[in-house]
Design a protein around this motif. Structure first.
Motif, PDB file in Angstrom:
ATOM      1  N   PRO A  88       0.821  -1.213   0.000  1.00  6.98           N
ATOM      2  CA  PRO A  88       0.000   0.000   0.000  1.00  6.98           C
ATOM      3  C   PRO A  88       0.853   1.261   0.000  1.00  6.98           C
ATOM      4  O   PRO A  88       1.943   1.295   0.561  1.00  6.98           O
ATOM      5  N   ILE A  89       0.351   2.271  -0.671  1.00  4.52           N
ATOM      6  CA  ILE A  89       0.969   3.604  -0.639  1.00  4.52           C
ATOM      7  C   ILE A  89      -0.158   4.613  -0.426  1.00  4.52           C
ATOM      8  O   ILE A  89      -1.070   4.678  -1.233  1.00  4.52           O
ATOM      9  N   PRO A  90      -0.135   5.392   0.645  1.00  9.33           N
ATOM     10  CA  PRO A  90       0.864   5.394   1.715  1.00  9.33           C
ATOM     11  C   PRO A  90       0.766   4.141   2.576  1.00  9.33           C
ATOM     12  O   PRO A  90      -0.290   3.522   2.682  1.00  9.33           O
ATOM     13  N   TYR A  91       1.880   3.784   3.196  1.00  4.15           N
ATOM     14  CA  TYR A  91       1.976   2.565   3.996  1.00  4.15           C
ATOM     15  C   TYR A  91       1.712   2.941   5.450  1.00  4.15           C
ATOM     16  O   TYR A  91       2.591   3.367   6.173  1.00  4.15           O
ATOM     17  N   ARG A  92       0.453   2.739   5.869  1.00  5.90           N
ATOM     18  CA  ARG A  92       0.043   3.073   7.231  1.00  5.90           C
ATOM     19  C   ARG A  92      -0.627   1.864   7.870  1.00  5.90           C
ATOM     20  O   ARG A  92      -0.838   0.840   7.224  1.00  5.90           O
ATOM     21  N   PHE A  93      -1.013   2.001   9.135  1.00  8.39           N
ATOM     22  CA  PHE A  93      -1.473   0.854   9.910  1.00  8.39           C
ATOM     23  C   PHE A  93      -2.819   1.113  10.558  1.00  8.39           C
ATOM     24  O   PHE A  93      -3.036   2.163  11.169  1.00  8.39           O
ATOM     25  N   SER A  94      -3.729   0.128  10.422  1.00 11.83           N
ATOM     26  CA  SER A  94      -5.039   0.234  11.040  1.00 11.83           C
ATOM     27  C   SER A  94      -5.555  -1.125  11.507  1.00 11.83           C
ATOM     28  O   SER A  94      -6.687  -1.232  11.960  1.00 11.83           O
ATOM     29  N   GLN A  95      -4.699  -2.172  11.400  1.00 17.84           N
ATOM     30  CA  GLN A  95      -5.115  -3.513  11.792  1.00 17.84           C
ATOM     31  C   GLN A  95      -3.876  -4.391  11.951  1.00 17.84           C
ATOM     32  O   GLN A  95      -2.754  -3.951  11.681  1.00 17.84           O
ATOM     33  N   GLU A  96      -4.105  -5.621  12.402  1.00 15.67           N
ATOM     34  CA  GLU A  96      -2.994  -6.556  12.555  1.00 15.67           C
ATOM     35  C   GLU A  96      -2.240  -6.692  11.233  1.00 15.67           C
ATOM     36  O   GLU A  96      -2.848  -6.834  10.166  1.00 15.67           O
ATOM     37  N   THR A  97      -0.914  -6.641  11.326  1.00 23.21           N
ATOM     38  CA  THR A  97      -0.062  -6.664  10.136  1.00 23.21           C
ATOM     39  C   THR A  97       1.036  -7.690  10.322  1.00 23.21           C
ATOM     40  O   THR A  97       1.752  -7.665  11.330  1.00 23.21           O
ATOM     41  N   ASP A  98       1.155  -8.607   9.358  1.00 19.58           N
ATOM     42  CA  ASP A  98       2.223  -9.607   9.378  1.00 19.58           C
ATOM     43  C   ASP A  98       2.562  -9.927   7.922  1.00 19.58           C
ATOM     44  O   ASP A  98       1.933 -10.775   7.293  1.00 19.58           O
ATOM     45  N   ARG A  99       3.551  -9.216   7.383  1.00 24.69           N
ATOM     46  CA  ARG A  99       3.812  -9.233   5.947  1.00 24.69           C
ATOM     47  C   ARG A  99       5.274  -9.517   5.642  1.00 24.69           C
ATOM     48  O   ARG A  99       6.171  -8.969   6.282  1.00 24.69           O
ATOM     49  N   ILE A 100       5.491 -10.372   4.657  1.00 23.17           N
ATOM     50  CA  ILE A 100       6.834 -10.625   4.144  1.00 23.17           C
ATOM     51  C   ILE A 100       6.940  -9.927   2.789  1.00 23.17           C
ATOM     52  O   ILE A 100       6.326 -10.350   1.811  1.00 23.17           O
ATOM     53  N   HIS A 101       7.699  -8.843   2.761  1.00 25.70           N
ATOM     54  CA  HIS A 101       7.858  -8.071   1.533  1.00 25.70           C
ATOM     55  C   HIS A 101       8.967  -8.669   0.687  1.00 25.70           C
ATOM     56  O   HIS A 101      10.112  -8.795   1.133  1.00 25.70           O
ATOM     57  N   GLU A 102       8.638  -9.045  -0.541  1.00 27.80           N
ATOM     58  CA  GLU A 102       9.597  -9.684  -1.432  1.00 27.80           C
ATOM     59  C   GLU A 102      10.557  -8.677  -2.061  1.00 27.80           C
ATOM     60  O   GLU A 102      11.585  -9.062  -2.620  1.00 27.80           O
ATOM     61  N   HIS A 103      10.222  -7.393  -1.967  1.00 28.50           N
ATOM     62  CA  HIS A 103      11.152  -6.353  -2.407  1.00 28.50           C
ATOM     63  C   HIS A 103      12.110  -6.065  -1.253  1.00 28.50           C
ATOM     64  O   HIS A 103      11.707  -5.559  -0.210  1.00 28.50           O
ATOM     65  N   ALA A 104      13.369  -6.418  -1.466  1.00 31.65           N
ATOM     66  CA  ALA A 104      14.365  -6.264  -0.394  1.00 31.65           C
ATOM     67  C   ALA A 104      14.865  -4.827  -0.352  1.00 31.65           C
ATOM     68  O   ALA A 104      15.979  -4.511  -0.775  1.00 31.65           O
ATOM     69  N   ALA A 105      14.024  -3.942   0.162  1.00 29.22           N
ATOM     70  CA  ALA A 105      14.376  -2.526   0.224  1.00 29.22           C
ATOM     71  C   ALA A 105      15.662  -2.328   1.015  1.00 29.22           C
ATOM     72  O   ALA A 105      15.848  -2.903   2.081  1.00 29.22           O
ATOM     73  N   LYS A 106      16.549  -1.483   0.490  1.00 27.83           N
ATOM     74  CA  LYS A 106      17.804  -1.190   1.179  1.00 27.83           C
ATOM     75  C   LYS A 106      17.647  -0.039   2.161  1.00 27.83           C
ATOM     76  O   LYS A 106      18.405   0.056   3.132  1.00 27.83           O
ATOM     77  N   GLU A 107      16.670   0.841   1.913  1.00 26.51           N
ATOM     78  CA  GLU A 107      16.460   1.990   2.790  1.00 26.51           C
ATOM     79  C   GLU A 107      14.975   2.136   3.083  1.00 26.51           C
ATOM     80  O   GLU A 107      14.157   2.153   2.162  1.00 26.51           O
TER      81      GLU A 107
END
Length: 281
Positions: free
Chosen positions: A192-211
């Protein structure tokens, strides 16, 4: 072995703690689990890490908060039935040894090693070291060296808990692409963009962001840089925190986990090594 002047050592309830106070920052490390519990830069005096007030600090269970070491598997991905082996591996529940420490112009450098690296579920020859640099930034480097004669594959993570003022006003910047949603049977979804929180979150992001930038109430609070990883894991239990024995029911409002991780398997050939790095500022 001499101890760096910036380090004092104390023991409470059977756990040995290294307390660092240098020109740049203060920090605390538990030798139980090789576990970093605090990092406060003196430039702003703001704590970067969150530790549960109900964390077990007596060695009875792994410590909830700070930067737990997940190795040699992540979560329950060990090839057996859930619960057959300890979640996140066996390094976070053993006593680590202080191998060296020194004060440098860039900060305090500490090297730790676990008591053992062979156990049920992972029976390969290897050496693991944790190099921590406490300076203007906190640099955490977990290196696995294959000392055997056959290759092996493992997963690992720096399961960092970050302290925030209000999870409802937190935004992460720097993640993109797909993630696997553990709360929805690992369904693949778009970040999601913007990446905000409103519920339980447990995510494995496959994009290995460096920053990744962690913004709290619209102001940038924490910068997270990563290397040697294949994924970023984001976790907040939300109201299910009430069912976690070492968390307060409302603790989810003051924390967010952004984890530098290897979740798809890292192979190491004999004689080679791999380093997982997270730098926090």
């Amino acid at each position: 072995m001499s101890i760096a002047p910036s380090i004092t050592i104390n023991e409470t309830s059977g756990i040995t703690f290294l307390n660092v106070d240098n020109t740049f920052a203060t920090a605390q490390i538990s030798l139980y689990g090789g576990h970093i519990l605090s990092f406060i830069p003196k430039s702003d005096g703001i704590e970067r890490l969150w530790v549960s007030p109900h964390a077990y600090m007596n060695g009875e269970k792994p410590i909830r908060g700070g930067i737990p070491i997940c190795w040699p598997w992540f979560s329950d991905d060990h090839g057996r039935e859930k619960g057959a082996l300890p979640a996140h591996g066996f390094l976070r529940s053993q006593i680590w040894q202080l191998k060296s420490s020194e004060d440098t112009e860039n900060g305090t450098v500490i090297t730790l090693a676990p008591a053992f690296t062979r156990a049920d579920g992972f029976e390969y020859d290897c050496q693991v070291t944790l190099k921590i640099i406490i300076g203007k930034k906190l640099s955490v480097n977990l290196t696995t060296h294959n000392t055997g004669i056959i290759p092996f594959t493992y997963n690992t993570a720096l399961h960092s808990y970050f302290e925030v003022q209000d999870i409802n006003q937190v935004e992460l910047k720097g993640l993109k692409g797909n993630y696997r949603d553990k709360t929805d049977d690992f369904a693949v979804k778009e970040t999601p963009i913007p990446y905000r929180f409103s519920q339980e979150t447990d995510r494995i992001h496959e994009h290995a962001a460096k920053e990744i930038g962690l913004y709290d109430k619209e102001a940038k609070r924490i910068q997270i840089n990563s290397a040697g990883h294949d994924s970023i894991v984001v976790w907040n239990p939300w109201q299910s925190a009430a069912s976690i024995s070492d968390m307060d029911a409302f603790a989810y409002k003051q924390m967010i986990c952004v984890e530098t991780a290897v979740t798809s398997g890292q192979e190491i050939q004999p004689g080679d090594q791999h380093t997982l790095t997270q730098i926090i500022s």
